[in-house]
Each structure stands twice: as C-alpha cells, then as structure tokens.
Design an enzyme around this catalytic site. Structure first.
Site, PDB file in Angstrom:
ATOM      1  N   CYS A  99      -8.333  47.725  40.317  1.00  0.00           N
ATOM      2  CA  CYS A  99      -7.301  48.573  39.736  1.00  0.00           C
ATOM      3  C   CYS A  99      -7.437  48.616  38.215  1.00  0.00           C
ATOM      4  O   CYS A  99      -8.515  48.893  37.703  1.00  0.00           O
ATOM      5  CB  CYS A  99      -5.925  48.075  40.185  1.00  0.00           C
ATOM      6  SG  CYS A  99      -4.565  49.221  39.852  1.00  0.00           S
ATOM      7  N   THR A 100      -6.380  48.321  37.461  1.00  0.00           N
ATOM      8  CA  THR A 100      -6.396  48.432  36.003  1.00  0.00           C
ATOM      9  C   THR A 100      -7.125  47.279  35.320  1.00  0.00           C
ATOM     10  O   THR A 100      -7.162  47.222  34.085  1.00  0.00           O
ATOM     11  CB  THR A 100      -4.958  48.516  35.469  1.00  0.00           C
ATOM     12  OG1 THR A 100      -4.181  47.458  36.055  1.00  0.00           O
ATOM     13  CG2 THR A 100      -4.329  49.853  35.818  1.00  0.00           C
TER      14      THR A 100
END
Length: 322
Positions: A99-100
C-alpha cells in the site's frame, strides 16, 4: 525476511505480512521464512503498540524487506527508516512495499526511474512528490525484479502471495491462499478497480462459465466458444470479463493455462509436451514461449526450482554392502 516498522504504520498491512510470512507454514514447507520484526524501539501502529525484537540496523542483513503501509502520506517518513531501507537494498535485499509503504521506498530513492504503484487514492500524490517515479495507478502490484510495490489492502495480499509464489512455487502459494481463504492468484497487471473481482455464485453472468472453462483448458477454446457456452454475444462476453476479471477472455484463458502448467510442473513428472497438451498450449514450443514470457524462466528451470526432490532412500539394514 525483515518487516520494517516505525510509528505511523498501518496495522492491517502489518498484520497481513505477519500472517503470510510468519510461522504458520513452518513444518509444512521446507525452508519457510524466518521473519524478523525490526524497528527503532516501541512503535505505535494505528490502534496498538508494538515492541520489535530487532532494531532497524538488522535490515541490511535480510534477504527480503517488507515495508507496510505508511499512515500519513503528507508527512515525510522517518529518516532512520528511509536510511535503513536504502541500506538494505544496497546490500542486496529485495524490497517490497504494501500500500502506501511505497512512499518510504520513494523517499529512499529506490523507485527512481522505475514503474511503481500504491493505493489509488494516493497515486497522484506519489507522482507529484516524486516525479522520477513512473506511477501506474491502474494495477494491483508491480514486480520490478528487486523492488516490489502494491496497491492497497487486498492488493497487498496479492503481492505477498506473489512473493511466496516466486520463492516456493504456485502449489505452496495456493495452499497458503486456501488457508487464508483468499483468491489464490490475481495478476499484478489487473486493474485496481474491478466491479466484481470474484463473481458471486449463481448471480454473476460468468459464475458458471469460469469453472466450465477451467475444466476444459486442454481444449483450444476461443472467445466464440466461451460466448456460445455463456449464451451471449462475443462483445457482451468481453464486457462482462472486463468487469469481473479486469482482463480479456483470451488473456484470462492464457493466465489459467500458465497457472495449470505451473501446478503440473511442480506436482507431476509429465513431459513438457504432455503438459502443453494438458493445458491447451498445443506444443512444447508454444508453452515455453508463453511460460517464459509470463514467469520469467523456461518450464524446465521452473520444475527444477519448485518440484520437491524425493528423499534419499534409507539403506536397508539387511542390504549387502560388500
């Protein structure tokens, strides 16, 4: 394998990595991962506090480093985390972000000149802050050899299973996926936005077609064959395939053929010619071309890597050793 953590990590991706790469498969698979949780000290990840067993200085000694999601993408990741991830990659580790976590890799310079992705809500921000990164907002994950990035949540699981597949083969990855009750394999290039990622039984127009096709991979199926079985036009079929799988009917079929070939190479002694026939590839030449393009190695190399070697026979106590 090392899990790099610090204050501000997302607990979902953190727990996911622990579940996939943790001790759950020890005893079921040879040489499973030795997962270390590494951080600068006690850290807070969303709703809980975590006490890592190792410091960030252990990252350069790992062969794989996983960076979970970073909660506040408006804030620069901690310098000690960024430096440790950069040092690990320089020491030869492959590095993967969930993800991030891609913002940590980008801050470390590991994504410069590379194609990468992150959660769709933050792809524009990633591209703006790090203009040297080729951000692809439309894929589930990106495998760039020694650097991996994924989109959010479920796509992070797809990347974790992809790493298991690279290390232990398709059969082990599928077994783990069944234990976790998740889809065994979604291609990294599949769109982040898929209207129906897994067709609901008896409700989606393709719910009966996909199992029917998988049972007939040894047949030279065409789009027209699939459309006829689904009782719809080829154009309507293609539209439903895009909605349900994120790809075209023929590409989906090819993906299933490659996946079936992986399982046969891992679990049987059949020749490449026989596997080509069983997967609908026709000839060994065709199988080798598509397999090499999709997996990155020829079928014979894949088999040597992932097929379990038979245990040596114990000498019989009554054997004549003269």
């Amino acid at each position: 394998m090392a899990l790099a953590v610090t204050d501000g990590m997302l607990h979902f991706e953190l727990a996911m990595a622990c579940e996939v790469f943790g001790p759950g498969m020890i005893g079921k698979v040879d040489s499973w991962y030795d997962l270390l949780v590494c951080g600068p000290g006690p850290v807070r990840a969303d709703l809980f506090r975590l006490e890592p067993d190792h410091g960030l200085d252990r990252l350069p000694h790992a062969d794989t480093v996983i960076v979970p999601g970073w909660a506040d993408v408006e804030v620069e990741p901690p310098a000690d985390l960024v430096d440790a991830v950069r040092a690990a990659h320089a020491a030869g580790a492959r590095v993967a972000s969930l993800c991030t976590g891609a913002f940590v890799l980008a801050a470390a310079g590991l994504l410069d000149g590379r194609r990468a992705t992150t959660h769709w809500a933050h792809t524009r921000h990633l591209a703006t802050r790090y203009p040297n990164v080729e951000v692809d907002p439309d894929v589930l994950y990106v495998d760039d050899g020694d650097v991996f990035t994924s989109a959010g949540k479920a796509a992070a699981m797809d990347l974790c299973l992809h790493l298991v597949r690279l290390d232990h083969g398709s059969s082990v990855a599928n077994t783990l996926a069944r234990r976790l009750v998740v889809p065994p394999h979604r291609e990294g290039g599949q769109a982040q936005f898929v209207t129906t990622p897994v067709p609901a039984p008896e409700r989606h127009p393709l719910a009966g077609l996909l199992p029917w096709a998988i049972e007939r991979l040894d047949h030279p199926l065409t789009v027209e064959d699939l459309a006829r079985q689904a009782r719809m036009s080829s154009r309507t079929l293609t539209r439903h395939f895009r909605s349900a799988t994120g790809t075209t009917p023929l590409q989906w079929l090819l993906n299933q053929r490659i996946r079936h070939a992986q399982e046969l190479l891992e679990t049987t002694g059949e020749s490449v010619d026989a596997i080509a026939a069983a997967t609908g590839m026709g000839t060994a030449t065709t199988l080798r071309r598509h397999f090499n393009r999709a997996i990155g190695v020829p079928p014979d190399t894949y088999r040597r890597t992932f097929r379990p070697r038979p245990a040596p026979l114990d000498p019989s106590p009554t054997a004549d050793h003269r």
